[in-house]
Design a protein around this motif. Structure first.
Motif, short mmCIF file in Angstrom:
data_model
loop_
_atom_site.label_atom_id
_atom_site.label_comp_id
_atom_site.label_asym_id
_atom_site.label_seq_id
_atom_site.Cartn_x
_atom_site.Cartn_y
_atom_site.Cartn_z
N ALA A 69 -18.69 29.21 50.90
CA ALA A 69 -18.87 29.87 49.71
C ALA A 69 -19.09 27.98 48.51
O ALA A 69 -18.88 27.63 48.84
CB ALA A 69 -18.65 30.71 48.28
N GLU A 70 -20.41 28.37 48.36
CA GLU A 70 -20.69 26.91 46.80
C GLU A 70 -20.09 27.26 46.01
O GLU A 70 -19.26 26.25 45.70
CB GLU A 70 -21.72 26.58 46.90
N HIS A 71 -19.65 28.75 45.64
CA HIS A 71 -18.48 28.46 44.33
C HIS A 71 -17.41 29.87 44.45
O HIS A 71 -17.98 30.56 45.06
CB HIS A 71 -19.37 28.67 42.90
N LEU A 72 -16.20 29.29 44.21
CA LEU A 72 -15.32 30.11 44.13
C LEU A 72 -15.16 31.28 42.75
O LEU A 72 -14.94 30.39 41.25
CB LEU A 72 -13.72 30.14 44.78
N VAL A 73 -14.52 32.08 42.59
CA VAL A 73 -14.48 32.82 41.62
C VAL A 73 -12.95 33.23 42.30
O VAL A 73 -12.45 34.21 42.24
CB VAL A 73 -14.84 34.36 41.06
N ARG A 74 -11.78 33.22 41.04
CA ARG A 74 -10.68 32.94 41.15
C ARG A 74 -10.31 34.25 39.44
O ARG A 74 -10.40 34.07 38.77
CB ARG A 74 -9.96 31.68 40.93
N VAL A 75 -9.91 35.53 40.20
CA VAL A 75 -8.79 36.56 39.32
C VAL A 75 -7.74 36.40 40.04
O VAL A 75 -7.77 36.69 40.92
CB VAL A 75 -9.90 37.65 39.35
N THR A 76 -7.15 37.22 39.25
CA THR A 76 -5.70 37.79 39.59
C THR A 76 -4.49 38.79 39.52
O THR A 76 -5.80 39.36 39.00
CB THR A 76 -4.41 36.47 39.56
N LEU A 84 -16.03 35.90 44.67
CA LEU A 84 -14.46 36.62 43.85
C LEU A 84 -13.68 36.61 44.73
O LEU A 84 -13.31 37.29 46.89
CB LEU A 84 -15.62 37.65 43.68
N VAL A 85 -12.18 35.74 44.90
CA VAL A 85 -11.35 36.22 45.05
C VAL A 85 -10.44 36.37 44.00
O VAL A 85 -10.26 35.98 43.11
CB VAL A 85 -10.97 34.77 45.95
N VAL A 86 -9.86 37.50 44.51
CA VAL A 86 -8.54 38.41 44.14
C VAL A 86 -6.86 38.07 44.94
O VAL A 86 -7.26 37.62 45.69
CB VAL A 86 -8.64 39.85 43.93
N GLN A 87 -6.20 37.16 43.70
CA GLN A 87 -5.98 36.11 44.66
C GLN A 87 -4.29 37.34 44.27
O GLN A 87 -4.02 37.50 43.08
CB GLN A 87 -4.93 35.10 43.62
N PHE A 121 -2.99 46.55 42.30
CA PHE A 121 -3.81 46.21 42.89
C PHE A 121 -5.04 46.53 42.96
O PHE A 121 -5.99 46.64 42.53
CB PHE A 121 -2.89 45.71 43.82
N GLY A 122 -5.10 48.22 42.98
CA GLY A 122 -5.95 49.00 43.26
C GLY A 122 -7.38 49.42 42.39
O GLY A 122 -8.20 48.92 42.54
N THR A 123 -5.90 49.42 41.47
CA THR A 123 -7.50 49.13 40.02
C THR A 123 -8.02 48.55 39.63
O THR A 123 -9.20 48.46 40.43
CB THR A 123 -6.54 50.25 38.79
N ILE A 124 -7.91 47.09 40.56
CA ILE A 124 -8.15 45.28 39.80
C ILE A 124 -9.37 45.60 41.21
O ILE A 124 -10.55 45.16 40.58
CB ILE A 124 -7.51 44.33 39.98
N LEU A 125 -9.20 46.18 42.23
CA LEU A 125 -10.00 46.16 42.94
C LEU A 125 -11.19 47.20 42.82
O LEU A 125 -12.41 46.56 42.74
CB LEU A 125 -9.33 46.21 44.47
N ASP A 126 -11.22 48.09 42.25
CA ASP A 126 -11.90 49.06 41.60
C ASP A 126 -12.74 48.68 40.47
O ASP A 126 -13.96 48.77 40.35
CB ASP A 126 -10.84 50.47 41.57
N ARG A 127 -12.33 47.56 39.50
CA ARG A 127 -12.92 47.25 38.45
C ARG A 127 -13.52 46.61 39.26
O ARG A 127 -14.54 46.30 38.30
CB ARG A 127 -12.00 46.45 37.76
N VAL A 128 -13.39 45.66 39.58
CA VAL A 128 -14.16 44.37 40.57
C VAL A 128 -15.15 45.48 41.36
O VAL A 128 -15.94 44.27 41.60
CB VAL A 128 -13.72 43.90 41.04
#
Length: 381
Positions: free
Chosen positions: A137-144, A52-55, A77-84
């Motif tokens: 990794a074989e698969h990347l998950v992208r969220v921004t 999982l990649v947070v851009q 940004f911090g809340t996004i990291l906390d939610r994942v």
């Protein structure tokens, strides 16, 4: 770049080469590999299956100011990291620019023991190649960071759809039914490496996955739909939306960790009664197709439902279905066709086409729109 602390026990050093499956990618390099030892369900040898990649941070057109706004007890940004946090399919990595202005984002990630990959700000696609180099990794998950309410459980459901279908690219944005601000993309790394090697246009490099989205003949695409139509809920990361989201969370009890679908009952988007609205076509459209006899272009038969290479919408005026529109996409070109109820108000069809314009302006898969082979709209300069 910061590696995860030993307490997370996600990686162990290793070395190998990556040769993408199918032989399509032309970037093949010897990389520093690691073995994912965490609780995820997808583990394969010494290469991660899911990452999982947070851009975040600066890119070609935007800064990081909105990402550092106060949101709950932290920043956006911090809340996004906390939610994942607690994502069960694989580890989380942050991808930001190497500009000093993004140092604060790295500090926020470091506080949460989340590794950071830094790369130049002027090529987002190249930034993801750096991620693959450091964390194969074989698969990347992208969220921004435009998704402040991103939900780890929603991400997992889209990962499951992706791995089950064998798709090269899976997203809930190809056919939008989730609220804006819950955008999730999953892409095979070899497809992303294809894009990095071949994409030349600025928008395809800035869009990261745009190259793959525009070539459904070369890559298998998968669309994930919500159980209902929730696209009127605006939960993206702009200032106005953040204020609405904060009020929404306060109404729901004040927890910034509440699941996205538990927030729907507290959100009442304002929709004018007279507005012509597009809704992703489902069975409720198919049931009334015979009543739509006036045509534009050449509507496909059967009418497509859930096809990620086509934008299929029912056209609604209030509670009445007045038409059905399809935009078929290949190599970035969309071809529009439609069916309308005979005798509708003369202003409604132009309103429907204006609604299509609004959707496609925000749709990275579509460069231009045609009807019967004649270009009528160009959405990308």
């Amino acid at each position: 770049m910061m590696r995860p602390s030993p307490s997370r026990n996600w990686y162990e050093p290793g070395a190998s080469g990556i040769v993408p499956e199918g032989g399509r990618a032309t970037i093949v390099s010897t990389l520093s590999l690691g073995t994912y030892l965490g609780p995820g369900r997808h583990q394969e040898g010494n290469t991660l299956s899911i990452l999982l990649v947070v851009q975040a941070g600066h890119d070609e057109t935007t800064g990081n100011e909105s990402q550092l706004l106060q949101f709950g007890n932290s920043t956006v940004f911090g809340t996004i990291l906390d939610r994942v946090a607690g994502f069960e399919d694989g580890p989380v990595v942050v991808a930001i620019s190497d500009l000093p202005a993004d140092d604060q984002l790295e500090e926020i990630a470091n506080e949460r023991e989340i590794p950071v990959v830094r790369a130049p700000s002027d090529d987002l696609l190249a930034r993801f190649v750096e991620v693959i180099a450091d964390y194969p990794a074989e698969h990347l998950v992208r969220v921004t960071t435009s998704s402040p309410l991103i939900d780890r459980h929603l991400i997992s459901s889209i990962v499951d759809a992706h791995t089950t279908s064998g798709a090269d690219y899976t997203s809930n944005t190809l056919l939008r039914t989730h609220p804006a601000g819950l955008d999730v993309e999953v892409i095979r790394s070899d497809a992303l490496l294809d894009a990095a090697e071949q994409a030349e246009s600025a928008d395809e490099r800035a869009g990261v996955t745009t190259f793959v989205q525009r070539r459904p003949a070369d890559y298998k695409l998968q669309a994930v739909l919500a159980p209902g139509d929730y696209e009127d809920h605006a939960w993206s990361g702009d200032d106005e939306s953040l204020e609405r989201i904060t009020q929404l969370i306060q109404k729901s009890g004040g927890s910034f960790d509440r699941a996205w679908d538990n927030l729907l009952a507290y959100d009442r988007p304002q929709i004018p009664d007279s507005a012509v609205r597009l809704r992703v076509a489902r069975n409720n459209v198919l049931e009334h197709l015979d009543e739509l006899t006036d045509t534009i272009g050449f509507p496909p038969d059967p009418f497509p439902i859930g096809d990620p290479t086509r934008r299929s919408w029912g056209v609604w005026a209030g509670d009445e279905l007045i038409g059905a529109i399809v935009v078929s996409v290949q190599n970035g070109w969309g071809t529009l066709a439609g069916k309308f109820r005979p005798g509708i108000d003369g202003d409604l069809a132009p309103q429907a086409l204006a609604a299509v314009d609004e959707r496609l302006l925000a749709d990275e898969q579509v460069i231009a729109l045609t009807i019967d082979g004649s270009a009528i709209r160009n959405y990308r300069s």
